[in-house]
Each structure stands twice: as structure tokens, then as C-alpha cells.
Design a protein around this motif. Structure first.
Motif, PDB file in Angstrom:
ATOM      1  N   THR A 184      19.527  37.362   7.238  1.00  0.00           N
ATOM      2  CA  THR A 184      18.088  37.610   7.345  1.00  0.00           C
ATOM      3  C   THR A 184      17.478  36.507   8.202  1.00  0.00           C
ATOM      4  OG1 THR A 184      17.575  36.238   5.443  1.00  0.00           O
ATOM      5  CG2 THR A 184      18.010  38.579   5.004  1.00  0.00           C
ATOM      6  N   LYS A 185      16.225  36.722   8.602  1.00  0.00           N
ATOM      7  CA  LYS A 185      15.525  35.702   9.384  1.00  0.00           C
ATOM      8  C   LYS A 185      15.460  34.389   8.589  1.00  0.00           C
ATOM      9  CE  LYS A 185      11.514  35.266  12.340  1.00  0.00           C
ATOM     10  NZ  LYS A 185      10.244  34.746  11.817  1.00  0.00           N
ATOM     11  N   GLU A 186      15.205  34.507   7.303  1.00  0.00           N
ATOM     12  CA  GLU A 186      15.091  33.304   6.458  1.00  0.00           C
ATOM     13  C   GLU A 186      16.438  32.577   6.400  1.00  0.00           C
ATOM     14  OE1 GLU A 186      13.962  36.415   5.579  1.00  0.00           O
ATOM     15  OE2 GLU A 186      11.896  35.830   6.085  1.00  0.00           O
ATOM     16  N   GLU A 187      17.517  33.339   6.326  1.00  0.00           N
ATOM     17  CA  GLU A 187      18.841  32.697   6.276  1.00  0.00           C
ATOM     18  C   GLU A 187      19.155  32.003   7.602  1.00  0.00           C
ATOM     19  OE1 GLU A 187      20.988  35.579   2.962  1.00  0.00           O
ATOM     20  OE2 GLU A 187      20.926  36.205   5.059  1.00  0.00           O
ATOM     21  N   LEU A 188      18.760  32.622   8.709  1.00  0.00           N
ATOM     22  CA  LEU A 188      18.979  31.975  10.016  1.00  0.00           C
ATOM     23  C   LEU A 188      18.122  30.717  10.119  1.00  0.00           C
ATOM     24  CD1 LEU A 188      19.112  34.987  12.525  1.00  0.00           C
ATOM     25  CD2 LEU A 188      21.015  33.765  11.461  1.00  0.00           C
ATOM     26  N   GLU A 189      16.895  30.801   9.603  1.00  0.00           N
ATOM     27  CA  GLU A 189      16.024  29.615   9.637  1.00  0.00           C
ATOM     28  C   GLU A 189      16.651  28.466   8.851  1.00  0.00           C
ATOM     29  OE1 GLU A 189      12.273  31.338   8.514  1.00  0.00           O
ATOM     30  OE2 GLU A 189      11.697  31.546  10.633  1.00  0.00           O
ATOM     31  N   ALA A 190      17.251  28.791   7.722  1.00  0.00           N
ATOM     32  CA  ALA A 190      17.877  27.741   6.899  1.00  0.00           C
ATOM     33  C   ALA A 190      19.069  27.112   7.634  1.00  0.00           C
ATOM     34  CB  ALA A 190      18.318  28.330   5.567  1.00  0.00           C
ATOM     35  N   LEU A 191      19.839  27.927   8.358  1.00  0.00           N
ATOM     36  CA  LEU A 191      20.955  27.373   9.145  1.00  0.00           C
ATOM     37  C   LEU A 191      20.399  26.529  10.293  1.00  0.00           C
ATOM     38  CD1 LEU A 191      23.324  30.499   9.345  1.00  0.00           C
ATOM     39  CD2 LEU A 191      23.661  28.455   7.937  1.00  0.00           C
ATOM     40  N   ALA A 192      19.270  26.976  10.854  1.00  0.00           N
ATOM     41  CA  ALA A 192      18.677  26.253  11.986  1.00  0.00           C
ATOM     42  C   ALA A 192      18.160  24.877  11.574  1.00  0.00           C
ATOM     43  CB  ALA A 192      17.555  27.088  12.606  1.00  0.00           C
ATOM     44  N   VAL A 193      17.775  24.734  10.306  1.00  0.00           N
ATOM     45  CA  VAL A 193      17.331  23.411   9.825  1.00  0.00           C
ATOM     46  C   VAL A 193      18.474  22.407  10.043  1.00  0.00           C
ATOM     47  CG1 VAL A 193      16.730  22.088   7.745  1.00  0.00           C
ATOM     48  CG2 VAL A 193      15.676  24.334   8.161  1.00  0.00           C
ATOM     49  N   VAL A 194      19.690  22.838   9.760  1.00  0.00           N
ATOM     50  CA  VAL A 194      20.858  21.965   9.965  1.00  0.00           C
ATOM     51  C   VAL A 194      21.118  21.799  11.471  1.00  0.00           C
ATOM     52  CG1 VAL A 194      23.342  21.710   9.539  1.00  0.00           C
ATOM     53  CG2 VAL A 194      21.875  22.779   7.797  1.00  0.00           C
ATOM     54  N   LEU A 195      21.090  22.898  12.187  1.00  0.00           N
ATOM     55  CA  LEU A 195      21.477  22.863  13.611  1.00  0.00           C
ATOM     56  C   LEU A 195      20.506  22.028  14.453  1.00  0.00           C
ATOM     57  CD1 LEU A 195      22.578  26.588  13.869  1.00  0.00           C
ATOM     58  CD2 LEU A 195      24.072  24.586  14.152  1.00  0.00           C
ATOM     59  N   ARG A 196      19.243  22.065  14.102  1.00  0.00           N
ATOM     60  CA  ARG A 196      18.259  21.310  14.902  1.00  0.00           C
ATOM     61  C   ARG A 196      18.518  19.800  14.857  1.00  0.00           C
ATOM     62  NH1 ARG A 196      14.323  25.411  13.297  1.00  0.00           N
ATOM     63  NH2 ARG A 196      13.886  24.202  11.427  1.00  0.00           N
ATOM     64  N   GLN A 197      19.229  19.374  13.823  1.00  0.00           N
ATOM     65  CA  GLN A 197      19.572  17.943  13.766  1.00  0.00           C
ATOM     66  C   GLN A 197      20.752  17.605  14.666  1.00  0.00           C
ATOM     67  OE1 GLN A 197      20.280  17.212   9.606  1.00  0.00           O
ATOM     68  NE2 GLN A 197      18.330  18.194   9.114  1.00  0.00           N
ATOM     69  N   ALA A 220      17.410  40.167  12.966  1.00  0.00           N
ATOM     70  CA  ALA A 220      16.951  38.807  13.304  1.00  0.00           C
ATOM     71  C   ALA A 220      17.925  38.151  14.284  1.00  0.00           C
ATOM     72  CB  ALA A 220      16.855  37.975  12.033  1.00  0.00           C
ATOM     73  N   SER A 221      17.358  37.536  15.330  1.00  0.00           N
ATOM     74  CA  SER A 221      18.174  36.880  16.365  1.00  0.00           C
ATOM     75  C   SER A 221      18.068  35.369  16.251  1.00  0.00           C
ATOM     76  CB  SER A 221      17.653  37.257  17.763  1.00  0.00           C
ATOM     77  OG  SER A 221      17.848  38.618  18.004  1.00  0.00           O
ATOM     78  N   MET A 222      19.185  34.675  16.320  1.00  0.00           N
ATOM     79  CA  MET A 222      19.161  33.217  16.224  1.00  0.00           C
ATOM     80  C   MET A 222      18.309  32.581  17.328  1.00  0.00           C
ATOM     81  SD  MET A 222      19.891  30.691  14.460  1.00  0.00           S
ATOM     82  CE  MET A 222      21.280  30.140  13.493  1.00  0.00           C
ATOM     83  N   ALA A 223      18.361  33.156  18.532  1.00  0.00           N
ATOM     84  CA  ALA A 223      17.603  32.548  19.641  1.00  0.00           C
ATOM     85  C   ALA A 223      16.101  32.610  19.401  1.00  0.00           C
ATOM     86  CB  ALA A 223      17.953  33.251  20.959  1.00  0.00           C
ATOM     87  N   GLY A 224      15.675  33.484  18.482  1.00  0.00           N
ATOM     88  CA  GLY A 224      14.248  33.610  18.191  1.00  0.00           C
ATOM     89  C   GLY A 224      13.769  32.629  17.126  1.00  0.00           C
TER      90      GLY A 224
END
Ligand code: PMP
Ligand code: GLU
Length: 397
Positions: A184-197, A220-224
């Protein structure tokens, strides 16, 4: 003897398990055996007529020459329109490369991004070719195990724990081949919290099944996701949603320096992909996705059918796939059991047993990094699905 002369590169490469099983099923059929093929991820629909007509017109209009290496400009424009319409992603012409299938898109990305020893995180189960494409590029696949308990999805904590100073990329498909799970978008956002670091880590977001989505919620797209656009390579293609596997068109949207590198790589290996297929795909991508909804609706009916039938066989544990056209049951309850004198030690034995005794072709989960499971494609008619599962039930009774 002669194979001694082959490169270590090819000697160390596994044969694609999906294609190997499909070839075996074909061989057995030629011997006269009535095999039901549930091994290959290939829609059993015809390419829609409006797309076929575009290809016929292209032949008659004498499209026959080499194309630009990264695809016709009007095809790249159609890809850009599609990314904006379906994913709200704003790619520009230099950020798009069209290739001979998403498989080549993935190979290009691996070859231009990885140096020897670079680690690529692969949440398991992953699509069969990821690991060997990464190895071909001298990268090191790092498997992150998931199970049916978490719907086969990687958690942010698992991602964090897998990252090392050598991590260069993360590759995943959503909807996932083979589990059918969708982030889901929320799950991608949670992974992105890690990736942005970790701004030096790049993501391959393989979205080839985006339209085969049963969630009722937009893909949901990761690039978004905030901060991820410049670190994500979005991979897509027409094989699945448009029933165009043999036409061989895939594409990426990526930061322009990555796209340029892929263009350079492709220019030395294959050049631009087939000109007629490219013309047809312009029509496919410019059309509303609602034109292929009849196939998605049918896949959903088949998903429900196959889940229902499998859940009637003791020992199959299934998640509820939210997209794509595979079920990925955990079949470890059968390991150690003997049927018709054959002891099932693992998923490969199980898959072979089903092929020999039930005449049903499936693929062992080993090939996808999950040795407890079996992949069953339901891109087959309802009658074939009913007959296949009936045979499987009989072979296991
Ligand atoms: N990614 C995934 C997840 C797939 O299942 C496939 C299946 N063929 C591909 C990429 C490659 O697709 P193609 O090369 O046909 O575009
Ligand atoms: N992607 C499909 C599958 O997983 C097609 C086969 C392949 O390209 O490996 O079955």
C-alpha cells in the motif's frame, strides 16, 4: 567437455525456472501427455484487436527500419502520458528508455548500476530472474526472508537490518510475482522512511502487474513517495496487462543519468526493440486502462476460484493475493510425506510430483527465494483450473 570452454558467467547462472518448467510441459505435451500448464506467467487472452490493428497498420505503413535505441519519440511520449495518468509520475523524454521486455529493462539497470560486490536487497519471494540478473552484473543478492504471516511483505525493520555499507539497490515487484502481494502507499512510505536515510541506495520498483490489481485502491508507485523520485527506477511493460508477452516491450522511467546509461548499454547489445511492436504499444498505452478491464475481472474470478479449491486440500496454506495472477501457497506441510512411493522432501520434489502424477505444471518456490512454497499461475481458463486442482487433490489423497 565443450562446456569447459564456457565463461564462468554462464556456468554460474541458473536456468530460468519458469521458462524451464514451461519447456518441460511443452515437451511432455509433445509426447502426448495431457499437461495443464500453470507454470508460466502469461495471460491466456489474445492481444486486444485495437492493438493488433495498430501493428498491422504499422507494417502496411512500412515501419521497418532501426528505431532510436531508446524507442520512438512518440512511444516515449505515450509512456510519459501513461506514467502521469496512471501513477501521477512526471517523467521527461530523457528519463524514459524502451527495451525488449521489462526483463531487458532490469538487465540494463543492473549492468549500469552495479559494480562487483555491490549488494542488492531482494525481499523474498522475488521474481525468479532478479537474483541471476544481479549476479550477472557481479552484484550480490541479499535475500530478506518474509513468510505468509506478513503477507510476504518486507517490513521497514527488516529493510533497515539488511542494509550494509555495500548496499547499492533494493529490487521488488508490487503487485508481486510470485506472491500477489501489493504494497500500500502507507507501506511504501514506511519503507521510504528508512531509504531516505540512505541516499546512495536506489530502488527498482517493478510495476509490471500494476493494472492486475484486485484491491479496489489505486496502485502505489515508489517513485511517487516523498523524496524517492530521484532514487527510483520504475520498471513496467505491456506483457501482462495487455496480453502482449511475445511482443517484447518493457520500459523504465528513471533519473536521466540512469536512463542515458541504459540507452548506451542497449545501444551496444540489442539496439532499439522491434519497430512494429513499438508502434502497437503506442496505441496500447494511449488507450484507457478500462479497455483491458475485462481481463482483470476474469483474473479476479479465477483467483477466488483457485483459492477456494486449494483451501479444500489439507496442507495448502494461502495468502490472499491482491494482484498479478499467481497463488503462492506454503506447501511445507507435505514435506516428509510419501505419495505413491515418492517421498516429498521439498518444494521442488512437490512440483515434480505434481507434474508426473497430476500432469499439472507449477514452479517450485525455491526459484523465488522461498523454499516452503509453490507458485501456481492462474492465467488459465476456469475449466483448466478446476481440472488441475482436482487432479492435484487426487494425487495427494
Ligand atoms: N518483472 C516481473 C515481476 C515479471 O513477472 C516479468 C514476467 N515476465 C517481467 C518482469 C518481465 O516481463 P517482460 O520481459 O515480458 O516484459
Ligand atoms: N514472468 C513470467 C513468469 O514469471 C514469464 C516467464 C519469465 O519471463 O521468466 O512466469
Amino acid at each position: 567437455m565443450n562446456s569447459n570452454h564456457l565463461s564462468e558467467r554462464i556456468l554460474n547462472m541458473a536456468t530460468s525456472a519458469t521458462l524451464a518448467m514451461a519447456a518441460k510441459a511443452r515437451e511432455l505435451r509433445e509426447e502426448g501427455k495431457d499437461i495443464i500448464g500453470l507454470s508460466l506467467g502469461e495471460p491466456d487472452f489474445n492481444t486486444p484487436d485495437f492493438i493488433k490493428e495498430a501493428a498491422i497498420n504499422a507494417i502496411n505503413e512500412n515501419y521497418n527500419g532501426y528505431t532510436p535505441v531508446d524507442g520512438y519519440v512518440d512511444l516515449k511520449k505515450a509512456v510519459i502520458t501513461k506514467f502521469k495518468r496512471d501513477n501521477n509520475l512526471e517523467y521527461t523524454l530523457p528519463q524514459v528508455v524502451v527495451s525488449t521486455g521489462a526483463k531487458q529493462s532490469l538487465a540494463n539497470v543492473a549492468l549500469v548500476m552495479l559494480n562487483q560486490g555491490d549488494e542488492v536487497i531482494l525481499p523474498c519471494p522475488y521474481w525468479v530472474s532478479y537474483s541471476d540478473i544481479v549476479k550477472l552484473a557481479e552484484g550480490v543478492p541479499v535475500e530478506v526472508k518474509t513468510s505468509i504471516k506478513t503477507d510476504f511483505k518486507m517490513t521497514p525493520a527488516q529493510l533497515e537490518a539488511a542494509i550494509t555499507p555495500k548496499t547499492k539497490m533494493v529490487w521488488f515487484s508490487s503487485p508481486c510475482n510470485p506472491s500477489g502481494s501489493s504494497y500500500t502507499k502507507e507501506e511504501l512510505e514506511a519503507l521510504a522512511v528508512v531509504l531516505r536515510q540512505h541516499p546512495n541506495i536506489f530502488v527498482v520498483s517493478d510495476e509490471i502487474y500494476e493494472h492486475i490489481n484486485y484491491t479496489g485502491v489505486a496502485h502505489a508507485s515508489m517513485a511517487g513517495i516523498d523524496g524517492m523520485f530521484n532514487n527510483t527506477i520504475t520498471v513496467n511493460g505491456v506483457s501482462k496487462a495487455f496480453a502482449m508477452t511475445g511482443w517484447r516491450i518493457g520500459y523504465i522511467g528513471a533519473p536521466d543519468w540512469i536512463a542515458r546509461a541504459c540507452n548506451k548499454m542497449q545501444g551496444q547489445i540489442t539496439s532499439g526493440t522491434n519497430c512494429i511492436a513499438q508502434r502497437a504499444v503506442i496505441t496500447a498505452l494511449n488507450a484507457s486502462p478500462s479497455k483491458v478491464k475485462y481481463m482483470i475481472d476474469e483474473f479476479k474470478i479465477r483467483r477466488d476460484l483457485i483459492l477456494d479449491l486449494l483451501n479444500n486440500i489439507e496442507g495448502f496454506k494461502t495468502n490472499i493475493p491482491q494482484g498479478a495472477f499467481y497463488v503462492f501457497p506454503d506447501v511445507s506441510a507435505f514435506f516428509g510425506k510419501t505419495f505413491k512411493g515418492k517421498t516429498i522432501k521439498n518444494a521442488t520434489d512437490f512440483s515434480m510430483y505434481l507434474l508426473e502424477e497430476a500432469l499439472v505444471a507449477t514452479v517450485s518456490g525455491d526459484a523465488f527465494g522461498n523454499p516452503d512454497c509453490l507458485r501456481i499461475s492462474y492465467a488459465a481458463s476456469q475449466d483448466q483450473i478446476i481440472e488441475a486442482i482436482k487432479r492435484i487433490k487426487t494425487a495427494l489423497s
